[in-house]
Design a protein around this motif. Structure first.
Motif, PDB file in Angstrom:
ATOM      1  N   LEU A  44      43.594  -6.250 102.493  1.00  0.00           N
ATOM      2  CA  LEU A  44      43.981  -5.969 101.692  1.00  0.00           C
ATOM      3  C   LEU A  44      44.355  -4.665 101.036  1.00  0.00           C
ATOM      4  O   LEU A  44      42.987  -4.448 101.221  1.00  0.00           O
ATOM      5  CB  LEU A  44      43.688  -6.860 100.566  1.00  0.00           C
ATOM      6  N   ALA A  45      44.471  -4.392  99.974  1.00  0.00           N
ATOM      7  CA  ALA A  45      44.396  -2.320  99.846  1.00  0.00           C
ATOM      8  C   ALA A  45      45.513  -2.507  98.181  1.00  0.00           C
ATOM      9  O   ALA A  45      46.173  -2.323  98.261  1.00  0.00           O
ATOM     10  CB  ALA A  45      45.357  -1.510 100.870  1.00  0.00           C
ATOM     11  N   THR A  46      44.839  -1.824  97.370  1.00  0.00           N
ATOM     12  CA  THR A  46      45.265  -1.666  96.110  1.00  0.00           C
ATOM     13  C   THR A  46      46.267  -0.731  96.270  1.00  0.00           C
ATOM     14  O   THR A  46      45.503   0.569  95.867  1.00  0.00           O
ATOM     15  CB  THR A  46      44.273  -1.940  94.683  1.00  0.00           C
ATOM     16  N   VAL A  71      39.268  -8.229 101.431  1.00  0.00           N
ATOM     17  CA  VAL A  71      39.113  -7.698 100.050  1.00  0.00           C
ATOM     18  C   VAL A  71      39.065  -6.422  99.592  1.00  0.00           C
ATOM     19  O   VAL A  71      39.897  -5.792 100.445  1.00  0.00           O
ATOM     20  CB  VAL A  71      37.205  -7.394 100.048  1.00  0.00           C
ATOM     21  N   THR A  72      39.631  -6.677  98.258  1.00  0.00           N
ATOM     22  CA  THR A  72      40.049  -5.156  97.922  1.00  0.00           C
ATOM     23  C   THR A  72      39.558  -5.296  96.874  1.00  0.00           C
ATOM     24  O   THR A  72      39.617  -6.367  95.999  1.00  0.00           O
ATOM     25  CB  THR A  72      41.738  -4.843  98.353  1.00  0.00           C
ATOM     26  N   TYR A  73      39.453  -3.859  96.485  1.00  0.00           N
ATOM     27  CA  TYR A  73      39.078  -3.779  94.255  1.00  0.00           C
ATOM     28  C   TYR A  73      39.715  -3.814  93.618  1.00  0.00           C
ATOM     29  O   TYR A  73      40.819  -3.373  93.833  1.00  0.00           O
ATOM     30  CB  TYR A  73      38.179  -2.960  93.950  1.00  0.00           C
ATOM     31  N   THR A  74      40.642  -4.574  92.420  1.00  0.00           N
ATOM     32  CA  THR A  74      41.766  -3.818  91.762  1.00  0.00           C
ATOM     33  C   THR A  74      41.606  -3.248  91.179  1.00  0.00           C
ATOM     34  O   THR A  74      40.613  -1.795  90.934  1.00  0.00           O
ATOM     35  CB  THR A  74      41.098  -5.123  90.157  1.00  0.00           C
ATOM     36  N   SER A 123      36.488  -6.538  89.503  1.00  0.00           N
ATOM     37  CA  SER A 123      36.903  -7.263  90.143  1.00  0.00           C
ATOM     38  C   SER A 123      37.369  -7.245  91.344  1.00  0.00           C
ATOM     39  O   SER A 123      37.877  -6.184  91.546  1.00  0.00           O
ATOM     40  CB  SER A 123      38.531  -8.129  89.593  1.00  0.00           C
ATOM     41  N   LEU A 124      37.221  -8.517  92.032  1.00  0.00           N
ATOM     42  CA  LEU A 124      37.809  -8.070  93.656  1.00  0.00           C
ATOM     43  C   LEU A 124      39.123  -8.631  94.150  1.00  0.00           C
ATOM     44  O   LEU A 124      39.453 -10.009  93.622  1.00  0.00           O
ATOM     45  CB  LEU A 124      36.979  -8.898  94.411  1.00  0.00           C
ATOM     46  N   LEU A 125      39.765  -8.415  94.741  1.00  0.00           N
ATOM     47  CA  LEU A 125      41.052  -9.867  95.754  1.00  0.00           C
ATOM     48  C   LEU A 125      40.461 -10.306  96.669  1.00  0.00           C
ATOM     49  O   LEU A 125      40.599  -9.116  97.338  1.00  0.00           O
ATOM     50  CB  LEU A 125      42.274  -8.808  95.559  1.00  0.00           C
ATOM     51  N   GLN A 179      41.134 -13.827  92.287  1.00  0.00           N
ATOM     52  CA  GLN A 179      40.631 -12.475  91.641  1.00  0.00           C
ATOM     53  C   GLN A 179      39.361 -13.168  91.646  1.00  0.00           C
ATOM     54  O   GLN A 179      39.215 -13.779  90.678  1.00  0.00           O
ATOM     55  CB  GLN A 179      41.480 -12.141  90.651  1.00  0.00           C
ATOM     56  N   VAL A 180      38.418 -12.208  91.224  1.00  0.00           N
ATOM     57  CA  VAL A 180      37.003 -12.348  91.667  1.00  0.00           C
ATOM     58  C   VAL A 180      36.118 -11.303  90.465  1.00  0.00           C
ATOM     59  O   VAL A 180      36.024 -10.351  90.819  1.00  0.00           O
ATOM     60  CB  VAL A 180      35.759 -12.996  93.094  1.00  0.00           C
TER      61      VAL A 180
END
Length: 351
Positions: A68-70, A273-276, A281-283, A295-296
């Motif tokens: 994943l990548a934002t 995993v990626t950051y928002t 938060s993390l996704l 979303q964590v």
């Protein structure tokens, strides 16, 4: 026998050999008087208050989301890709989880894609990096590859020419599924997927000529499946099947001390995993069809506004993503759980 057939034959022999080694390990535990744990990864459980489903990946073409990548250019867009055996494609998902565009990488292969990250090209423009770094053959691949394409300014299905960077490790080939790029230095990092995981740092600038050598710069949690830097570059996180650990980054941009653990929801096979965009938060996602992306919320210490400071050693059990009781029974359970996941992963890979 052509090249593809030889590769399939080598892969099949290596998978059988690794399955045998996994069976031997389980057998050794059984001989020691410990019951063998042969279950698949735990089924999904209800998320906690700081964990929520933001969307579900419903595109039938995405069955093995492994990264994943934002997006930096498109608000609400998250990129993902399939694992091995597919086409060299990146899927751009909107806030509702629907595919908004498919980016095809011209000149790239898709042997075993395992991770992705947003970085920059040599001119500082946003770029998408995809890591073809999986090595389920136990070191049979002499080198692995990281591909880069420009992040498109217009979100539409298109084909983009990929730049390839060949990667080697200073201490020899290894399996890896976790890759990240520091947004302040644009430096590449890879965490190996081992019981005694290591974090490797790439050269200050990747080269398309020859090989880019990754050098060990620290430890990583056991069985790391993905990693990501925070948007401000002040921290990063490495996840496993069971949880995640957040780390500080030094003033020089180099990996720093551990901050604390991050609990993750149970997933079918959590590998991304990626950051928002706001870094708070993390996704986290999973392989499999129709899988939710959670979303964590990050602990205060691991958020951008926090001042990074090392977590006292022994305060929590970060590699598992939640606090555990102490004692030999807990440690034994964790070892067996990790061994079961490794065995499951070996057996599920296609020959």
């Amino acid at each position: 026998m052509n090249t593809a057939a030889r590769e399939r034959a080598v892969r099949s022999r290596a998978v059988r050999a690794r399955a045998g080694r996994a069976g031997a390990a389980f057998g050794a535990l059984a001989v020691a008087g410990t019951p063998m744990l042969l279950a698949a990864p735990p089924a999904s459980a209800a998320p906690s208050a700081d964990q929520k489903i933001v969307f579900t990946v419903t595109d039938p073409r995405i069955g093995e989301s492994s990264g994943l990548a934002t997006s930096r250019r498109h608000k609400g867009v998250v990129y993902t890709h399939n694992d091995s055996g597919g086409r060299p494609e990146i899927f751009a998902l909107g806030p509702d989880g629907r595919t908004r565009a498919v980016l095809t990488l011209a000149g790239a292969g898709a042997r075993d894609w395992e991770a992705m990250a947003i970085g920059a090209d040599e001119r500082g423009r946003p770029a998408i990096y995809v890591a073809d770094i999986g090595d389920n053959l136990g070191g049979a691949w002499p080198y692995v590859t990281v591909y880069r394409i420009p992040e498109p300014a217009v979100m539409r299905t298109q084909t983009l020419r990929a730049t390839a960077f060949r990667i080697k490790y200073e201490d020899g080939p290894r399996n890896a599924e976790a890759m990240m790029i520091n947004p302040t230095t644009n430096r590449l990092y890879i965490a190996s997927k081992l019981f005694s995981g290591k974090l490797y740092e790439g050269p200050a600038r990747l080269s398309t000529k020859g090989f880019n050598t990754m050098r060990e710069v620290g430890d990583a949690p056991a069985i790391a499946t993905d990693a990501a830097f925070a948007p401000d570059g002040r921290s990063y996180v490495i996840r496993t099947y069971f949880g995640a650990r957040a780390y500080a980054v030094g003033a020089d941009g180099r990996p720093g001390p551990s901050l604390r653990s991050v609990s993750l929801p149970s997933q079918k096979q959590g590998e991304s995993v990626t950051y928002t965009a706001d870094g708070r938060s993390l996704l986290v996602g999973s392989e499999g069809t129709n899988q939710p992306v959670y979303q964590v919320s990050l602990p205060e210490k691991a958020r951008p506004a926090a001042s990074p400071s090392p977590k006292a050693a022994g305060d929590d059990n970060a590699d598992q993503g939640h606090r555990e009781g102490k004692g030999p029974r807990v440690g034994l359970f964790l070892v067996l759980a990790i061994a079961a996941v490794v065995g499951y992963g070996v057996m599920r890979r296609r020959a």
